[in-house]
Structure formats: C-alpha cells, structure tokens
Write an enzyme that holds these catalytic residues in place. Structure first.
Site, PDB file in Angstrom:
ATOM      1  CE1 TYR A  95      -4.324  -1.373   0.137  1.00 26.39           C
ATOM      2  CE2 TYR A  95      -3.114  -3.125   1.247  1.00 26.39           C
ATOM      3  CZ  TYR A  95      -4.249  -2.682   0.590  1.00 26.39           C
ATOM      4  OH  TYR A  95      -5.302  -3.541   0.371  1.00 26.39           O
ATOM      5  CD  GLU A 137      -6.446  -6.190   1.614  1.00 30.85           C
ATOM      6  OE1 GLU A 137      -5.221  -6.038   1.817  1.00 30.85           O
ATOM      7  OE2 GLU A 137      -7.084  -5.517   0.777  1.00 30.85           O
TER       8      GLU A 137
END
Length: 427
Positions: A95, A137
């Site tokens: 990310y 997640e």
C-alpha cells in the site's frame, strides 16, 4: 484523519476524475510498474494491455471521491476487492508503494506541486482507504491461518489431469505437491493461479472459480481459452499458457480459495443462471447442493427434456434449477457431467439455451430455447418465487437477466451475482 476542508478538496476533484480519470490511472500504472517491475507478477498484464485495469481503478477512485463523507456505502465493493487482494498475497508495504506512485501521478498529471494542499488531502484520503483495506484483509488472512488445510501466499500444485470440456474450455485437476490436506471452502469461491508466461518472461496471476466440490480431494478449474478468432481480442496470457504449454505433471502456484460470491443457503430452493464459462462456480454449487439434498432417481431414466420443466418434488428434498446459455453445443462445457447428475437426481432440473442450433439437434432434448436466453419466456416452474437466484456470466448477460428477474417479481435481495469480466484488481 481527513479534515472537512480536505474532504471538500477531494470532492472538488470529481469533475476532473470523470473527465480524465482513466488517463490518470493509466499513467499511474505505467509509472508504478516502471519503477517497481517486480509488481508485474502481481498485476494481470493482460488487463494492463487492454486498459481494463486502468478503467476499473478510475471507477473506484471516482466512487471513493464521490462518497468521501461516507465510505461505508462502498463496503460491498471493498469486501470484493479485499478478497482479491488476499488471493494475490498483497501485504501492508504494498500500500505504501501504491500510495507513493498514486500521489506522484496526481501531481504530475495535474501539474501541481507535491506540497500542494490537494496532494495532502488525497494523501489523507488514500491512507484512510488503505487502513480500511488493511484491517479487512488482516481478518481474511487470519481466517486462512486458522482454517485446517488452508494457507497464506502461494502453494505448489501438480496438474494431475487436463480434460477438454468443449471447443473452448479445458478443466485442470490440481493436487497439492506436498500431498497435505485441502481446506474446506464455500461452493462458488475461486483461487488465484500463478504460472510462468513464456511470452512475457514473468509469472502471471489469474483468478478462476473452482468447478469442483468442496468434498473432493483435488481443486478443479475449468478455463476458457481467450481466442482472438472468436472474441476479436488479444489471446489471454494465462489461459493460452494453460491450454498450450502446461501439461499433466507440471507445477503451478495457487493461493487458497476465497471470494464473497458463494452459496448462502443450501436448505432453500436455488436457481443457478449462467452463460459461457460462468457455469464454473455453479457446478461447484450443484455438487454441494446434491450432497446436501440428494434425491436419487432410481430408474435413472429421466432425460434432460423431462428434467427441465417437471414440477414434481420429493418431500423434504429441495429442487435445484440450473439454467445455462451458450453459443452452441460445441461451446457448452461440462454438459455431460450435468446431464449425468440430472439423470441420477430427479430434483436437479436443467434448462439450456443455445444461440446457434446444429442440424439434427432437437428442441426439448438437446436444448430448450433457441436464441438468447429470455427468462420471461421460460416455464414458470423453472423460476419459483421463493427461491434464491445466482447469476454468473458476462456483464451484459448479468444485467439482462437481473432486470428480467425483477420484472418476474423476484426480490432484489434474493438475487446474487458474480460478473466474469476483464476488470482489474485495484489497490
């Protein structure tokens, strides 16, 4: 945390995103993959080639900007994406890489400084969304870690069998190289397969719905060859490799089964509606439903014509209706398997629509509707009002059948769908 001023700044970019969002996301992907070539093994390069991934990300960024005041409304989409991220083993540091390249892309495409207030606003907005993804997640990764037979990341599988199912679709029977147990999974879920693609010189991932039953001691995928002669498009990197290069005994990498499209209520009447290769998750559902509600036809004399329209029910056994559309019988994969199941189980009813019918094929026996599938013209017995409905196929097919079901009085909350598209996975 995003301030009210920063939210207004993000919302102010909506017109720009509507006009130039695809150009921005296309620039972003090219920038990121140039600076981080190792990520090419994470992203589907076929979707990069076609521009589908840039288009999908542009739509997601626009939706986020439009709903920045209440991102919770995007929860169903976020859940879908998180399952795909987990199937690709995307981790928290990824990310940071995406965020850095996205912010620099906004700066470079809009020709504004990285110190501009708009960049700082988008930095906060991106981090807010990334935190939601990472938390979701993490829960999915924990589920895999705590599920017997499951795993995180990639696991080597042997191609045990390779079976041609139609002119376009081949099934691959996959068994774990370590010979250890397989996890239970929900019928309808998918795996991500990763294989070396000679044309690119790198490994490539691709999601495929499981067409096996959760009770089997193998994982089966049924893969359509993306054929430019038929589709008018470039051949699929992974599907072409699987069809042409991968042989029985070869090793491929798989991630654990995941996905949020699956059978919800085996104890209800279920109607499965598919087109083309969209029948693959439905096969998994059918096998699971028959394991739960087997109603053996002891004479095994029922033909597909009879099974398509019968209203007979056995007490306590739920009916299963499988409605499938294909271009022709040559393109209809796994038909023999389904017909055998219908012959052995009188509560499984098949209804088949072919756009093109060959000479000698008989209505009511080889098929039940000629031309495109029209639910409005089907026998009412095949579309019970109390059933749950599952749709899977190309987007136009999905939209058409969804609207038809609504016209027939099926409540939207009883309709569940999985679109087979070339839309990309986006962070």
């Amino acid at each position: 945390m995003l301030s009210e001023k920063q939210k207004e700044q993000v919302k102010a970019t909506v017109p720009v995103l509507k006009e130039n969002g695809v150009a921005l996301t296309d620039y972003f992907y090219k920038r990121m993959l140039k600076n981080n070539p190792d990520l090419k093994e994470m992203f589907n390069m076929g979707h990069q080639r076609s521009g589908a991934q840039a288009k999908a990300l542009a739509g997601a960024v626009l939706a986020y900007a439009e709903n920045i005041d209440n991102p919770g409304v995007l929860a169903p989409v976020i859940e879908l994406i998180c399952h795909k991220h987990v199937s690709l083993n995307i981790q928290t540091p990824d990310y940071d890489t995406v965020g850095e390249n996205l912010l620099h892309s906004i700066s470079e495409v809009l020709n504004i400084s990285m110190d501009d207030e708009l960049i700082r606003a988008w930095a906060e907005a991106y981090q807010q969304l990334a935190d939601i993804f990472i938390a979701t997640e993490k829960q999915l990764y924990e589920e895999h870690k705590n599920t017997s037979g499951s795993w995180v990341g990639w696991r080597d599988f042997i191609v045990d069998r390779k079976v041609m199912e139609s002119a376009e679709i081949t099934s691959f029977y996959l068994v774990p190289k370590d010979r250890q147990a397989l996890p239970p999974y929900k019928p309808g879920q998918y795996i991500t397969l990763r294989v070396m693609v000679p044309a690119l010189g790198i490994r490539q991932p691709r999601q495929y719905s499981l067409s096996s039953s959760p009770a089997d001691n193998y994982l089966r995928i049924s893969v359509k060859r993306e054929d430019p002669r038929i589709e008018g498009q470039d051949p699929g990197y992974v599907s072409s490799t699987l069809h042409n290069a991968v042989q029985e005994g070869d090793i491929v990498e798989l991630s654990a089964p995941t996905g949020n499209f699956y059978l919800l209520n085996p104890d209800n009447t279920n109607v499965l509606i598919s087109a083309g290769v969209g029948l693959t998750p439905m096969i998994s559902m059918v096998n699971h439903l028959l394991a739960e509600h087997a109603d053996p036809n002891l004479s095994s004399a029922a033909g597909t014509g009879d099974s398509a329209i019968t209203e007979k029910q056995s007490e306590g056994k739920k009916d299963i209706y499988f409605i499938h559309a294909a271009r022709s019988s040559e393109a209809h994969a796994l038909r023999e398997e389904l017909e055998n199941l219908a012959r052995r189980n009188r509560n499984l009813h098949l209804f088949i629509a072919y756009e093109n019918v060959k000479e000698g094929e008989v209505a009511g026996k080889n098929y039940h509707m000629q031309g495109r599938l029209k639910l409005d013209e089907m026998p009412a017995a095949c579309l019970p009002k109390e059933a749950d409905y599952y749709l899977c196929g190309p987007v136009p097919f999905m939209q058409e059948q969804y609207q038809a079901l609504l016209r027939l009085g099926i409540p939207p909350e009883r309709i569940f769908s999985e679109a087979f598209t070339t839309g990309g996975v986006h962070l």
